[in-house]
Design a protein around this motif. Structure first.
Motif, PDB file in Angstrom:
ATOM      1  N   ASP A 158       0.828  -1.214   0.000  1.00  0.00           N
ATOM      2  CA  ASP A 158       0.000   0.000   0.000  1.00  0.00           C
ATOM      3  C   ASP A 158       0.860   1.261   0.000  1.00  0.00           C
ATOM      4  O   ASP A 158       0.547   2.235  -0.693  1.00  0.00           O
ATOM      5  CB  ASP A 158      -0.938   0.013   1.201  1.00  0.00           C
ATOM      6  N   GLN A 159       1.949   1.248   0.770  1.00  0.00           N
ATOM      7  CA  GLN A 159       2.835   2.416   0.834  1.00  0.00           C
ATOM      8  C   GLN A 159       3.546   2.642  -0.500  1.00  0.00           C
ATOM      9  O   GLN A 159       3.672   3.784  -0.955  1.00  0.00           O
ATOM     10  CB  GLN A 159       3.849   2.231   1.964  1.00  0.00           C
ATOM     11  N   ILE A 160       4.012   1.562  -1.117  1.00  0.00           N
ATOM     12  CA  ILE A 160       4.677   1.683  -2.424  1.00  0.00           C
ATOM     13  C   ILE A 160       3.697   2.214  -3.464  1.00  0.00           C
ATOM     14  O   ILE A 160       4.013   3.138  -4.227  1.00  0.00           O
ATOM     15  CB  ILE A 160       5.272   0.324  -2.855  1.00  0.00           C
ATOM     16  N   LEU A 161       2.495   1.656  -3.489  1.00  0.00           N
ATOM     17  CA  LEU A 161       1.474   2.110  -4.429  1.00  0.00           C
ATOM     18  C   LEU A 161       1.165   3.593  -4.216  1.00  0.00           C
ATOM     19  O   LEU A 161       1.068   4.361  -5.180  1.00  0.00           O
ATOM     20  CB  LEU A 161       0.205   1.266  -4.287  1.00  0.00           C
ATOM     21  N   ALA A 162       1.051   4.015  -2.974  1.00  0.00           N
ATOM     22  CA  ALA A 162       0.771   5.423  -2.677  1.00  0.00           C
ATOM     23  C   ALA A 162       1.905   6.330  -3.162  1.00  0.00           C
ATOM     24  O   ALA A 162       1.646   7.407  -3.715  1.00  0.00           O
ATOM     25  CB  ALA A 162       0.546   5.607  -1.180  1.00  0.00           C
ATOM     26  N   ARG A 163       3.156   5.890  -2.994  1.00  0.00           N
ATOM     27  CA  ARG A 163       4.287   6.706  -3.468  1.00  0.00           C
ATOM     28  C   ARG A 163       4.323   6.772  -4.988  1.00  0.00           C
ATOM     29  O   ARG A 163       4.634   7.825  -5.557  1.00  0.00           O
ATOM     30  CB  ARG A 163       5.602   6.162  -2.894  1.00  0.00           C
ATOM     31  N   LEU A 164       4.022   5.677  -5.663  1.00  0.00           N
ATOM     32  CA  LEU A 164       3.943   5.695  -7.128  1.00  0.00           C
ATOM     33  C   LEU A 164       2.873   6.681  -7.583  1.00  0.00           C
ATOM     34  O   LEU A 164       3.110   7.510  -8.470  1.00  0.00           O
ATOM     35  CB  LEU A 164       3.640   4.296  -7.675  1.00  0.00           C
ATOM     36  N   GLN A 165       1.698   6.590  -6.985  1.00  0.00           N
ATOM     37  CA  GLN A 165       0.588   7.471  -7.360  1.00  0.00           C
ATOM     38  C   GLN A 165       0.920   8.926  -7.058  1.00  0.00           C
ATOM     39  O   GLN A 165       0.679   9.809  -7.895  1.00  0.00           O
ATOM     40  CB  GLN A 165      -0.689   7.034  -6.655  1.00  0.00           C
ATOM     41  N   ALA A 166       1.469   9.201  -5.879  1.00  0.00           N
ATOM     42  CA  ALA A 166       1.805  10.581  -5.501  1.00  0.00           C
ATOM     43  C   ALA A 166       2.868  11.168  -6.425  1.00  0.00           C
ATOM     44  O   ALA A 166       2.835  12.366  -6.728  1.00  0.00           O
ATOM     45  CB  ALA A 166       2.279  10.627  -4.049  1.00  0.00           C
ATOM     46  N   GLY A 167       3.795  10.330  -6.887  1.00  0.00           N
ATOM     47  CA  GLY A 167       4.857  10.796  -7.771  1.00  0.00           C
ATOM     48  C   GLY A 167       4.498  10.784  -9.243  1.00  0.00           C
ATOM     49  O   GLY A 167       5.302  11.169 -10.085  1.00  0.00           O
ATOM     50  N   GLY A 168       3.281  10.324  -9.560  1.00  0.00           N
ATOM     51  CA  GLY A 168       2.876  10.252 -10.958  1.00  0.00           C
ATOM     52  C   GLY A 168       3.671   9.232 -11.759  1.00  0.00           C
ATOM     53  O   GLY A 168       3.826   9.369 -12.975  1.00  0.00           O
ATOM     54  N   VAL A 169       4.175   8.204 -11.076  1.00  0.00           N
ATOM     55  CA  VAL A 169       4.972   7.164 -11.740  1.00  0.00           C
ATOM     56  C   VAL A 169       4.020   6.102 -12.277  1.00  0.00           C
ATOM     57  O   VAL A 169       3.234   5.525 -11.523  1.00  0.00           O
ATOM     58  CB  VAL A 169       5.973   6.519 -10.760  1.00  0.00           C
ATOM     59  N   PRO A 170       4.059   5.838 -13.565  1.00  0.00           N
ATOM     60  CA  PRO A 170       3.183   4.812 -14.140  1.00  0.00           C
ATOM     61  C   PRO A 170       3.490   3.431 -13.544  1.00  0.00           C
ATOM     62  O   PRO A 170       4.634   3.100 -13.265  1.00  0.00           O
ATOM     63  CB  PRO A 170       3.517   4.826 -15.636  1.00  0.00           C
ATOM     64  N   TYR A 171       2.435   2.637 -13.369  1.00  0.00           N
ATOM     65  CA  TYR A 171       2.568   1.265 -12.885  1.00  0.00           C
ATOM     66  C   TYR A 171       1.477   0.442 -13.547  1.00  0.00           C
ATOM     67  O   TYR A 171       0.500   0.977 -14.068  1.00  0.00           O
ATOM     68  CB  TYR A 171       2.453   1.190 -11.352  1.00  0.00           C
ATOM     69  N   GLY A 172       1.661  -0.873 -13.518  1.00  0.00           N
ATOM     70  CA  GLY A 172       0.653  -1.724 -14.132  1.00  0.00           C
ATOM     71  C   GLY A 172       0.766  -3.157 -13.656  1.00  0.00           C
ATOM     72  O   GLY A 172       1.721  -3.547 -12.987  1.00  0.00           O
ATOM     73  N   SER A 173      -0.212  -3.947 -14.035  1.00  0.00           N
ATOM     74  CA  SER A 173      -0.337  -5.314 -13.540  1.00  0.00           C
ATOM     75  C   SER A 173       0.344  -6.361 -14.415  1.00  0.00           C
ATOM     76  O   SER A 173       0.376  -7.527 -14.048  1.00  0.00           O
ATOM     77  CB  SER A 173      -1.822  -5.674 -13.405  1.00  0.00           C
ATOM     78  N   GLU A 174       0.878  -5.963 -15.548  1.00  0.00           N
ATOM     79  CA  GLU A 174       1.504  -6.910 -16.474  1.00  0.00           C
ATOM     80  C   GLU A 174       2.881  -6.377 -16.887  1.00  0.00           C
ATOM     81  O   GLU A 174       3.054  -5.167 -17.056  1.00  0.00           O
ATOM     82  CB  GLU A 174       0.645  -7.072 -17.738  1.00  0.00           C
ATOM     83  N   PRO A 175       3.859  -7.273 -17.099  1.00  0.00           N
ATOM     84  CA  PRO A 175       5.185  -6.797 -17.482  1.00  0.00           C
ATOM     85  C   PRO A 175       5.208  -6.085 -18.837  1.00  0.00           C
ATOM     86  O   PRO A 175       6.024  -5.182 -19.042  1.00  0.00           O
ATOM     87  CB  PRO A 175       6.041  -8.063 -17.516  1.00  0.00           C
ATOM     88  N   ASP A 176       4.307  -6.455 -19.719  1.00  0.00           N
ATOM     89  CA  ASP A 176       4.248  -5.776 -21.014  1.00  0.00           C
ATOM     90  C   ASP A 176       3.280  -4.592 -21.000  1.00  0.00           C
ATOM     91  O   ASP A 176       3.105  -3.926 -22.012  1.00  0.00           O
ATOM     92  CB  ASP A 176       3.901  -6.751 -22.138  1.00  0.00           C
ATOM     93  N   GLU A 177       2.663  -4.340 -19.851  1.00  0.00           N
ATOM     94  CA  GLU A 177       1.795  -3.170 -19.660  1.00  0.00           C
ATOM     95  C   GLU A 177       2.086  -2.541 -18.296  1.00  0.00           C
ATOM     96  O   GLU A 177       1.207  -2.462 -17.436  1.00  0.00           O
ATOM     97  CB  GLU A 177       0.327  -3.577 -19.715  1.00  0.00           C
ATOM     98  N   PRO A 178       3.330  -2.062 -18.080  1.00  0.00           N
ATOM     99  CA  PRO A 178       3.667  -1.516 -16.771  1.00  0.00           C
ATOM    100  C   PRO A 178       3.095  -0.124 -16.518  1.00  0.00           C
ATOM    101  O   PRO A 178       3.495   0.542 -15.580  1.00  0.00           O
ATOM    102  CB  PRO A 178       5.202  -1.485 -16.811  1.00  0.00           C
ATOM    103  N   ASP A 179       2.129   0.242 -17.346  1.00  0.00           N
ATOM    104  CA  ASP A 179       1.512   1.569 -17.189  1.00  0.00           C
ATOM    105  C   ASP A 179      -0.011   1.507 -17.281  1.00  0.00           C
ATOM    106  O   ASP A 179      -0.659   2.524 -17.511  1.00  0.00           O
ATOM    107  CB  ASP A 179       2.065   2.527 -18.244  1.00  0.00           C
ATOM    108  N   ASN A 180      -0.604   0.320 -17.056  1.00  0.00           N
ATOM    109  CA  ASN A 180      -2.069   0.219 -17.188  1.00  0.00           C
ATOM    110  C   ASN A 180      -2.815   0.652 -15.923  1.00  0.00           C
ATOM    111  O   ASN A 180      -4.035   0.638 -15.895  1.00  0.00           O
ATOM    112  CB  ASN A 180      -2.494  -1.184 -17.649  1.00  0.00           C
ATOM    113  N   GLY A 181      -2.096   1.021 -14.863  1.00  0.00           N
ATOM    114  CA  GLY A 181      -2.717   1.543 -13.654  1.00  0.00           C
ATOM    115  C   GLY A 181      -3.458   0.504 -12.823  1.00  0.00           C
ATOM    116  O   GLY A 181      -4.240   0.858 -11.947  1.00  0.00           O
ATOM    117  N   ARG A 182      -3.188  -0.769 -13.058  1.00  0.00           N
ATOM    118  CA  ARG A 182      -3.894  -1.838 -12.345  1.00  0.00           C
ATOM    119  C   ARG A 182      -2.943  -2.598 -11.425  1.00  0.00           C
ATOM    120  O   ARG A 182      -1.737  -2.589 -11.614  1.00  0.00           O
ATOM    121  CB  ARG A 182      -4.530  -2.793 -13.354  1.00  0.00           C
ATOM    122  N   THR A 183      -3.524  -3.299 -10.447  1.00  0.00           N
ATOM    123  CA  THR A 183      -2.732  -4.092  -9.503  1.00  0.00           C
ATOM    124  C   THR A 183      -3.217  -5.540  -9.430  1.00  0.00           C
ATOM    125  O   THR A 183      -2.845  -6.272  -8.522  1.00  0.00           O
ATOM    126  CB  THR A 183      -2.767  -3.478  -8.090  1.00  0.00           C
TER     127      THR A 183
END
Length: 121
Positions: A71-96
């Protein structure tokens, strides 16, 4: 003797920038360069030594974390505007909704290192 990974070298466009980015997202401490490495201690056994290289080729580094740390890592990613995602080929889909665990995500750095964070809940 149990075999443990002591350290690994992580290629970087700029070692200090990469170390600060990773440490900041993961909630770890970066204390400064040691020779030509920018080390980040992950836990008692493992240090990531970021090293500036020409034309870095990204690695895939995966970490198991507890739900609160996730939860803390996710919050820091979101606060920093760092893209993240649930798949290695979609690391920016915003899903977990990670395919291998209850919650997980991927994010990348400037050298295309792919960081994976997995939580059991």
């Amino acid at each position: 003797m149990t075999i443990t990974l002591n350290h690994t070298i992580v290629p970087a466009v700029d070692n200090e920038t990469a170390a600060r980015f990773f440490a900041g997202i993961m909630g770890l401490t970066y204390s400064g360069n040691v020779h030509h490495f920018a080390p980040v201690r992950v836990n008692e056994q493992l240090t990531l030594d970021f090293m500036t290289v020409d034309d870095p080729v990204g690695l895939h580094l995966a970490f198991d974390v507890d739900p609160a740390t996730f939860d803390q890592i996710l919050a820091r990613l979101q606060a920093g505007g760092v893209p993240y995602g649930s798949e290695p080929d979609e690391p920016d889909n915003g899903r977990t909704d990670h395919p291998l665990c209850a919650r997980g995500l991927y994010f990348i750095d400037d050298a295309r290192n792919l960081y994976e964070v997995m939580s059991p809940a």
